[in-house]
Write a protein that holds these residues in place. Structure first.
Motif, PDB file in Angstrom:
ATOM      1  N   ARG A  92      56.651  35.273 -44.648  1.00 11.86           N
ATOM      2  CA  ARG A  92      56.738  34.719 -45.994  1.00 11.86           C
ATOM      3  C   ARG A  92      55.583  34.039 -46.500  1.00 11.86           C
ATOM      4  O   ARG A  92      55.540  33.421 -47.519  1.00 11.86           O
ATOM      5  N   ASN A  93      54.391  34.541 -45.675  1.00 12.16           N
ATOM      6  CA  ASN A  93      52.941  34.267 -45.958  1.00 12.16           C
ATOM      7  C   ASN A  93      52.912  32.689 -46.091  1.00 12.16           C
ATOM      8  O   ASN A  93      51.800  32.312 -46.728  1.00 12.16           O
ATOM      9  N   VAL A  94      53.738  32.039 -45.625  1.00 15.36           N
ATOM     10  CA  VAL A  94      53.366  30.413 -45.474  1.00 15.36           C
ATOM     11  C   VAL A  94      52.336  30.091 -44.824  1.00 15.36           C
ATOM     12  O   VAL A  94      51.442  29.443 -44.837  1.00 15.36           O
ATOM     13  N   SER A  96      49.611  32.196 -44.056  1.00 16.91           N
ATOM     14  CA  SER A  96      48.536  32.717 -44.671  1.00 16.91           C
ATOM     15  C   SER A  96      48.015  31.302 -45.936  1.00 16.91           C
ATOM     16  O   SER A  96      46.776  31.190 -46.086  1.00 16.91           O
ATOM     17  N   ARG A  97      49.187  30.864 -46.537  1.00 15.68           N
ATOM     18  CA  ARG A  97      48.679  29.787 -47.568  1.00 15.68           C
ATOM     19  C   ARG A  97      48.082  28.763 -46.681  1.00 15.68           C
ATOM     20  O   ARG A  97      46.943  28.265 -47.200  1.00 15.68           O
ATOM     21  N   PHE A  98      48.730  28.362 -45.670  1.00 13.15           N
ATOM     22  CA  PHE A  98      48.190  27.005 -45.101  1.00 13.15           C
ATOM     23  C   PHE A  98      46.638  27.650 -44.511  1.00 13.15           C
ATOM     24  O   PHE A  98      45.961  26.548 -44.585  1.00 13.15           O
ATOM     25  N   LEU A  99      46.447  28.827 -44.235  1.00 15.36           N
ATOM     26  CA  LEU A  99      45.278  29.048 -43.534  1.00 15.36           C
ATOM     27  C   LEU A  99      44.028  28.992 -44.626  1.00 15.36           C
ATOM     28  O   LEU A  99      42.953  28.943 -44.312  1.00 15.36           O
ATOM     29  N   ALA A 100      44.403  29.142 -45.851  1.00 12.78           N
ATOM     30  CA  ALA A 100      43.419  29.065 -46.876  1.00 12.78           C
ATOM     31  C   ALA A 100      43.060  27.670 -47.471  1.00 12.78           C
ATOM     32  O   ALA A 100      42.141  27.262 -48.191  1.00 12.78           O
ATOM     33  N   THR A 101      43.966  26.534 -46.513  1.00 13.31           N
ATOM     34  CA  THR A 101      43.806  25.206 -47.082  1.00 13.31           C
ATOM     35  C   THR A 101      42.800  24.684 -45.695  1.00 13.31           C
ATOM     36  O   THR A 101      42.858  25.357 -44.512  1.00 13.31           O
ATOM     37  N   ARG A 149      43.952  24.238 -37.814  1.00 13.85           N
ATOM     38  CA  ARG A 149      44.697  25.384 -37.578  1.00 13.85           C
ATOM     39  C   ARG A 149      45.448  25.276 -36.031  1.00 13.85           C
ATOM     40  O   ARG A 149      46.739  25.725 -36.176  1.00 13.85           O
ATOM     41  N   ILE A 177      43.959  39.466 -39.622  1.00 17.90           N
ATOM     42  CA  ILE A 177      44.256  39.726 -41.033  1.00 17.90           C
ATOM     43  C   ILE A 177      42.957  39.981 -41.653  1.00 17.90           C
ATOM     44  O   ILE A 177      41.734  39.693 -41.411  1.00 17.90           O
ATOM     45  N   THR A 189      37.981  33.312 -49.566  1.00 19.72           N
ATOM     46  CA  THR A 189      39.069  32.424 -49.169  1.00 19.72           C
ATOM     47  C   THR A 189      39.043  31.741 -47.845  1.00 19.72           C
ATOM     48  O   THR A 189      39.914  30.955 -47.228  1.00 19.72           O
ATOM     49  N   LEU A 239      39.930  33.086 -45.154  1.00 18.71           N
ATOM     50  CA  LEU A 239      40.966  33.785 -44.458  1.00 18.71           C
ATOM     51  C   LEU A 239      40.444  34.797 -43.327  1.00 18.71           C
ATOM     52  O   LEU A 239      40.707  35.021 -42.144  1.00 18.71           O
ATOM     53  N   ARG A 294      37.013  25.576 -48.212  1.00 18.55           N
ATOM     54  CA  ARG A 294      38.315  25.522 -48.776  1.00 18.55           C
ATOM     55  C   ARG A 294      38.739  24.255 -49.510  1.00 18.55           C
ATOM     56  O   ARG A 294      39.863  24.393 -50.601  1.00 18.55           O
ATOM     57  N   GLY A 297      53.387  32.523 -51.260  1.00 21.54           N
ATOM     58  CA  GLY A 297      53.546  31.761 -49.863  1.00 21.54           C
ATOM     59  C   GLY A 297      54.175  30.303 -49.858  1.00 21.54           C
ATOM     60  O   GLY A 297      54.016  29.737 -49.061  1.00 21.54           O
ATOM     61  N   TYR A 338      45.525  18.491 -48.142  1.00 20.88           N
ATOM     62  CA  TYR A 338      44.447  18.274 -48.816  1.00 20.88           C
ATOM     63  C   TYR A 338      43.759  16.842 -48.557  1.00 20.88           C
ATOM     64  O   TYR A 338      42.642  16.529 -49.300  1.00 20.88           O
TER      65      TYR A 338
END
Lengths: 256, 274
Positions: free
Chosen positions: A86-88, A90-95, A99, A256, B3, B5, B28, B39, B57
């Motif tokens: 559900r890409n959750v 990858s969303r966290f990884l952009a924040t 990790r 990725i 980004t 990633l 980020r 997401g 954040y």
């Protein structure tokens, strides 16, 4: 500490989502009881199995705590696959989220769930007349063992989940690991009546470390040194499997 | 890559002044990323999604709650904020995605194909939304899309990427003008005799190219239609040609796209030939 903070909030997220699933809560409560009653009835006629315990249910109860924790941990990786799909993740990884917390929160969540289940099993046992000979410290040991066993296998489970990233493969892998490890332990019967080679193998089985410690706390209510050694072994195993899960997460990030 | 990633094999990249390799966490904090595939956590409510994102954040307490309330208002899902996202419509989910990228007030927002899979109505609403956000939150928005109409409407600057390379960039107007120029069509009052003269007259205009006759219509291409028309009409008037109408049409972004990516294909073909 960002790791602790992020891990905490991610655990909150997962726990809250799970609490929204009525079926999940029902299974969480009912499953341990079914095992306890089913196995308790099935093997109660064979006194040789229970060793020094006064009843088979007393012998079985710590085993069921560990078995529950072990199964819960083995399947824990499924929620990582869902989050990946559900890409959750990858969303966290952009924040700037730590990790490590993305993986560790899943392991911690599995541990907490097992702890709650262990408590339920102890309470059911109390109703069935099982006395924890270790007293309050005994209760605490059983809860901690539940959490640790779940976390050891949640680490492996997440490592596999991050490597295979597919539900079907994950299910096959969990079954492949799960059942043999269960029978190579003294969950259902005491170690002394197992065949010799199985006894030797069981010595290296983390499930068995958990069973021994929990059983010492419930049945004998002593041997605190032995309990301590087994807890330390499980702690070390948790560290190793969590490191494995973290390592597979890194390799996922690179992919990725 | 921008980004954070993925990590670049080599080279350097700055986002809002932060090196993505050496200081990924600074980058980020400066960016918001809205992935192409949602997401959001579907088992959590809209508010819970935003609260967690804010906490990651480092926002907390009253400031966080205020920000989440404002965003829910901004994207128009305040009434649905306590509902689990699984029950949201596609458009609501998309807007929540964008709000997740905005929680920490980034200076750059990456929108990866934000309207893919939306119906035309929701798409139009999304365009309005994006333009409003760019103004209200004083954001730089980097939007990728396959819909050229979308790029045309929304962009201040646009770049066409083909096979991983930026083949051309500029404003939509610059790109269109930079192509073959604008088409000017002059309709003549009558076609007898003077038509061939008319073509010659129009072609005398400096910068006119590919001038041709099509029935009573003279077509030509010029760099700037609005500037060319008075001069062309003047030339025709001097030659005593009567004009019925004049129209100009600009090349569309589709033409620009085909021009640049088509050329790539051609170049590749010759390159591959033995």
């Amino acid at each position: 500490m960002t790791i602790a903070r992020d891990t905490w909030w991610m655990v909150v997220r997962q726990a809250r989502n799970l609490m929204r699933e009525p079926i999940w809560i029902a299974l969480l409560l009912i499953q341990p009881m079914i095992w306890l009653l089913l196995y308790g009835q099935l093997f109660s006629r064979v006194p040789a199995l229970r060793g020094s315990a006064s009843t088979y249910i007393e012998f079985l109860l710590p085993g069921i705590v560990v078995m529950n924790a072990f199964f819960g941990g083995t399947w824990a990786g499924m929620s990582m696959i869902t989050d990946l799909d559900r890409n959750v993740v990858s969303r966290f990884l952009a924040t700037p989220a730590s990790r490590l917390s993305i993986v560790l929160s899943q392991v911690v969540r599995a541990g907490l769930t097992a702890m709650v289940q262990a408590l339920i099993i102890l309470l059911v046992g109390l109703a069935l007349g099982v006395r924890v000979h270790g007293g309050a410290a005994g209760w605490l040991v059983v809860l901690v063992i539940g959490a640790l066993v779940a976390m050891v296998f949640a680490g492996i489970s997440h490592g596999i989940a991050l490597l295979v990233r597919r539900e079907a493969t994950m299910i096959a892998a969990a079954n492949f690991v799960g059942l043999p490890l269960m029978f190579l332990s003294s969950i259902l019967i005491q170690q002394r009546v197992m065949p010799g080679w199985m006894q030797s193998v069981a010595r290296f089985n983390p499930v068995n470390w958990g069973v021994h410690a929990a059983r010492d706390a419930v049945v004998t209510g002593g041997q605190w040194g032995q309990i301590g050694v087994n807890v330390l072994l499980l702690l070390a195993a948790t560290a190793v499997t969590s490191a494995f899960a973290t390592w597979t997460f890194r390799s996922y990030q690179r992919s990725i | 890559m921008l980004t954070t990633l993925t990590t670049p094999d080599s080279g350097q990249a700055l986002v809002a002044g932060h090196d993505v390799v050496r200081h990924p966490n600074r980058a980020r904090h400066a960016i918001g990323y809205v992935p192409q595939d949602s997401g959001v956590d579907r088992e959590a409510t809209g508010r819970e999604n935003l609260m967690l994102q804010g906490r990651i954040y480092g926002l907390r307490g009253a400031a966080l709650r205020q920000r989440v309330d404002d965003l829910l208002q901004l994207i128009g899902i305040a009434e649905a904020s306590e509902r689990v996202v699984r029950g949201y419509s596609g458009g609501m989910k998309r807007r929540l995605d964008i709000a997740l990228g905005l929680v920490h007030r980034p200076s750059v927002l990456f929108l990866d194909e934000p309207t893919t899979g939306l119906d035309p109505e929701a798409r139009a609403a999304m365009w309005v939304e994006v333009q409003r956000l760019a103004a209200q939150e004083s954001l730089t928005i980097l939007l990728t899309t396959h819909y050229l109409e979308e790029a045309n409407q929304l962009s201040d600057r646009l770049a066409i990427v083909s096979r991983g390379q930026v083949v051309v960039e500029g404003t939509a107007d610059e790109l269109k003008r930079g192509l073959q120029g604008e088409l000017v069509t002059v309709e003549l009052q009558d076609s007898n005799g003077s038509a061939a003269d008319a073509v010659a007259v129009v072609d005398r205009f400096p910068g006119a190219r590919e001038t041709s006759l099509d029935g009573r219509h003279v077509n030509t291409r010029v760099p700037n239609g609005a500037q060319a028309i008075p001069a062309i009409l003047g030339l025709l008037d001097d030659a005593n040609v009567t004009v019925a109408s004049v129209t100009t049409s600009r090349p569309s972004l589709d033409d620009v796209y085909l021009h640049y990516t088509g050329r790539e294909f051609a170049a590749d073909d010759t390159g591959d030939a033995p």
